[in-house]
Write an enzyme that holds these catalytic residues in place. Structure first.
Site, short mmCIF file in Angstrom:
data_model
loop_
_atom_site.label_atom_id
_atom_site.label_comp_id
_atom_site.label_asym_id
_atom_site.label_seq_id
_atom_site.Cartn_x
_atom_site.Cartn_y
_atom_site.Cartn_z
N LYS A 162 -61.12 99.18 155.58
CA LYS A 162 -61.85 98.45 154.54
C LYS A 162 -63.00 97.65 155.15
O LYS A 162 -62.79 96.87 156.09
CB LYS A 162 -60.90 97.51 153.80
CG LYS A 162 -59.86 98.21 152.94
CD LYS A 162 -60.47 98.82 151.70
CE LYS A 162 -59.40 99.34 150.75
NZ LYS A 162 -59.98 99.92 149.54
N ASP A 190 -63.96 102.67 153.77
CA ASP A 190 -64.11 102.33 152.36
C ASP A 190 -64.88 101.02 152.22
O ASP A 190 -64.38 99.95 152.57
CB ASP A 190 -62.73 102.19 151.71
CG ASP A 190 -62.83 102.01 150.19
OD1 ASP A 190 -63.95 102.03 149.65
OD2 ASP A 190 -61.77 101.87 149.55
N GLU A 218 -66.29 106.04 151.78
CA GLU A 218 -65.95 105.96 150.36
C GLU A 218 -66.74 104.85 149.67
O GLU A 218 -66.80 103.73 150.17
CB GLU A 218 -64.45 105.72 150.22
CG GLU A 218 -63.92 105.73 148.81
CD GLU A 218 -62.41 105.58 148.78
OE1 GLU A 218 -61.89 105.16 147.73
OE2 GLU A 218 -61.75 105.86 149.81
N ASP A 243 -65.42 106.72 144.42
CA ASP A 243 -64.16 106.15 143.93
C ASP A 243 -64.44 105.39 142.64
O ASP A 243 -64.22 105.91 141.54
CB ASP A 243 -63.54 105.23 144.98
CG ASP A 243 -62.25 104.57 144.50
OD1 ASP A 243 -61.77 104.91 143.39
OD2 ASP A 243 -61.70 103.71 145.21
N LYS A 267 -57.82 108.48 140.80
CA LYS A 267 -56.71 107.54 140.66
C LYS A 267 -56.21 107.57 139.22
O LYS A 267 -57.01 107.55 138.28
CB LYS A 267 -57.15 106.12 141.04
CG LYS A 267 -57.51 105.98 142.52
CD LYS A 267 -57.99 104.59 142.86
CE LYS A 267 -58.33 104.48 144.35
NZ LYS A 267 -58.93 103.17 144.69
#
Length: 360
Positions: A162, A190, A218, A243, A267
């Site tokens: 992250k 991400d 991402e 995403d 998701k």
């Protein structure tokens, strides 16, 4: 076989340690659990993760929509008419994707239990072992490198890093992690919308020059900035994944028609459930774009359901389903075994409502 009742339960589950991204810091999650009971006594279970910063859904909103809009559409209806029920539910209100996902999971779980099939088999899949990743949340470069090293020693060969908090520090963080884990570990980055398009290109090109060897980056830019995603994709060699830009099948078509990304992250909480998730994977397959199935910070029920989806579709080639590993209370026999997910051959998603410390 009629649906007899739909009931709800809310539970707050603390995390083992804070989960930090460019968007938020989480110390506990509040999940809404759905129990869908058929007239023969079978109980299907589902759950939703309220993530206001991403889906706009709160726990109270999820409960209200299920109780007053979705449940009345389904109670006393025949579960065998599954596709018609799913369509009616999706058309009942705009948005509210987390509430729809929770009820969809319970519908699919009860239907596959009725048929005596594991969910992945009902959906046409056969594999039961999936390779998972583990997330390293935003922190100092040194702390992230140490955490990454620890995770690799526990058996993880895929890490999700992250970043997105500060461009220059992000380069330092990623390079520190790469140095700590060596060249063989797969790194997924991400940024959670944390960079501008030009900043993303600058950062990724710098990492490429320094041979960081990233599997993908991402959501480097804001969710609505499709042109920005495309700009980044066209100016770097590292694959770019959407995403937060992807909720619906229509979003998938927009991203793919614009040639804005190399991968899609699906998701259930964003897609509104299982059927839309599979539709997105099939749309992407027609464009030769592979998909990953991920999750929010969720309890095990919805994460295991997502794993069944991943196991069922040939165009879903990656998963990011480590959320239960962050929780103090796994709530169920969760099927998540560190770097592996092993799906049960029991019917439904493989979790009995009797195994939950929740009342139906």
């Amino acid at each position: 076989m009629k649906i007899e009742t739909i009931s709800l339960h809310t539970k707050v589950i603390p995390l083992k340690k804070p989960f930090k991204t460019a968007l938020r810091t989480v110390t506990s999650i509040e999940n809404v659990f759905v129990f869908l009971k058929l007239e023969n006594g079978i109980v299907g279970i589902g759950s939703a993760a309220p993530t206001v910063a991403i889906t706009g859904d709160s726990a109270e909103g999820i409960k209200d929509i299920i109780k007053n809009v979705l449940a009345p559409l389904l109670v006393n209806k025949d579960i065998h008419n599954l596709n018609f029920l799913l369509t009616a539910m999706q058309n009942a209100c705009i948005g509210n994707t987390s509430a729809k996902a929770a009820v969809e999971i319970a519908l699919y779980d009860s239907y596959s239990k009725l048929l005596g099939l594991p969910l992945y088999a009902l959906l046409g899949g056969k594999k039961t072992l999936l390779e998972n990743d583990m997330t390293v949340s935003v922190d100092s470069a040194e702390s992230m490198a140490n955490e990454a090293k620890k995770l690799v020693s526990k058996g993880f060969s895929i890490l999700k890093i992250k970043v997105g908090e500060n461009g220059e520090k992000d380069i330092e963080r990623i390079l520190a992690v790469r140095k700590a884990v060596g060249p063989s570990v797969s790194l997924r980055i991400d940024a959670n919308q944390g960079w501008t398009a030009k900043e993303a290109v600058k950062i990724i090109q710098s990492l490429e020059r320094q041979q960081a060897n990233l599997k993908l980056v991402e959501q480097p830019v804001n969710a609505s900035d499709i042109e920005g995603l495309k700009f980044v994709k066209e100016h770097v060699f590292t694959p770019i994944m959407a995403d937060e830009s992807l909720f619906s099948p229509q979003d998938a078509i927009c991203l793919l028609e614009n040639k804005a990304v190399d991968f899609l992250n699906i998701k259930l909480m964003k897609a509104g459930g299982i059927r839309n998730a599979l539709t997105i994977a099939s749309i992407a397959q027609s464009y030769n774009i592979e998909c990953m199935v991920g999750s929010m910070m969720e309890a095990s029920i919805s994460v295991v359901a997502a794993a069944h989806v991943a196991a069922s579709h040939p165009n879903i080639t990656m998963i990011d389903l480590d959320a239960p590993l962050w929780l103090e209370d796994l709530t169920v026999d969760h099927h998540i075994l560190k770097e592996k997910i092993i799906l049960s051959e029991d019917s439904g998603i493989g979790i009995s409502h009797n195994s939950l410390s929740l009342s139906v």
